[in-house]
Design a protein around this motif. Sequence first.
Motif, short mmCIF file in Angstrom:
data_model
loop_
_atom_site.label_atom_id
_atom_site.label_comp_id
_atom_site.label_asym_id
_atom_site.label_seq_id
_atom_site.Cartn_x
_atom_site.Cartn_y
_atom_site.Cartn_z
N THR A 16 2.60 3.91 6.78
CA THR A 16 1.64 3.38 5.82
C THR A 16 2.39 2.62 4.74
OG1 THR A 16 0.18 5.26 6.22
CG2 THR A 16 -0.20 3.99 4.21
N THR A 17 1.91 1.43 4.45
CA THR A 17 2.49 0.60 3.40
C THR A 17 1.40 0.27 2.39
OG1 THR A 17 4.01 -0.38 4.99
CG2 THR A 17 3.74 -1.53 2.89
N ALA A 18 1.70 0.45 1.12
CA ALA A 18 0.74 0.13 0.06
C ALA A 18 1.40 -0.83 -0.92
CB ALA A 18 0.30 1.39 -0.66
N GLU A 19 0.72 -1.95 -1.17
CA GLU A 19 1.16 -2.85 -2.23
C GLU A 19 0.34 -2.51 -3.46
OE1 GLU A 19 1.78 -7.53 -3.30
OE2 GLU A 19 0.16 -6.98 -1.96
N ILE A 20 1.02 -2.09 -4.50
CA ILE A 20 0.36 -1.66 -5.73
C ILE A 20 0.58 -2.72 -6.79
CG2 ILE A 20 0.29 0.14 -7.50
CD1 ILE A 20 1.48 2.02 -5.29
#
Length: 89
Positions: A16-20
């Motif tokens: 899982t990759t999240a761009e915050i």
Amino acid sequence: MATSDLLQQLHGYSLTTAEILYRLPDFPKLIQSFVWQDYDYAPEFPKLQEFLDYWRTHLDGPLHRITVTHKSLVSPTELRYLDGRLVLH
């Protein structure tokens, strides 16, 4: 470590990759980007939720937008059976 990652994938976890995107505390009109990546369980994403809860309680930069992507790395293999023969001289 690799064995642990494989076991997580076999139990349904996926990369899982999240761009915050968050606002800088001193300059609220500026937006900064932070990328978070770990193995997490979709669609609940408990590890990401825990990280975001930590962010909200301990860091000053207010969250603006979060984009999440995930990919299951362990999946059934795609096979195609072909009917025919190839002859080489």
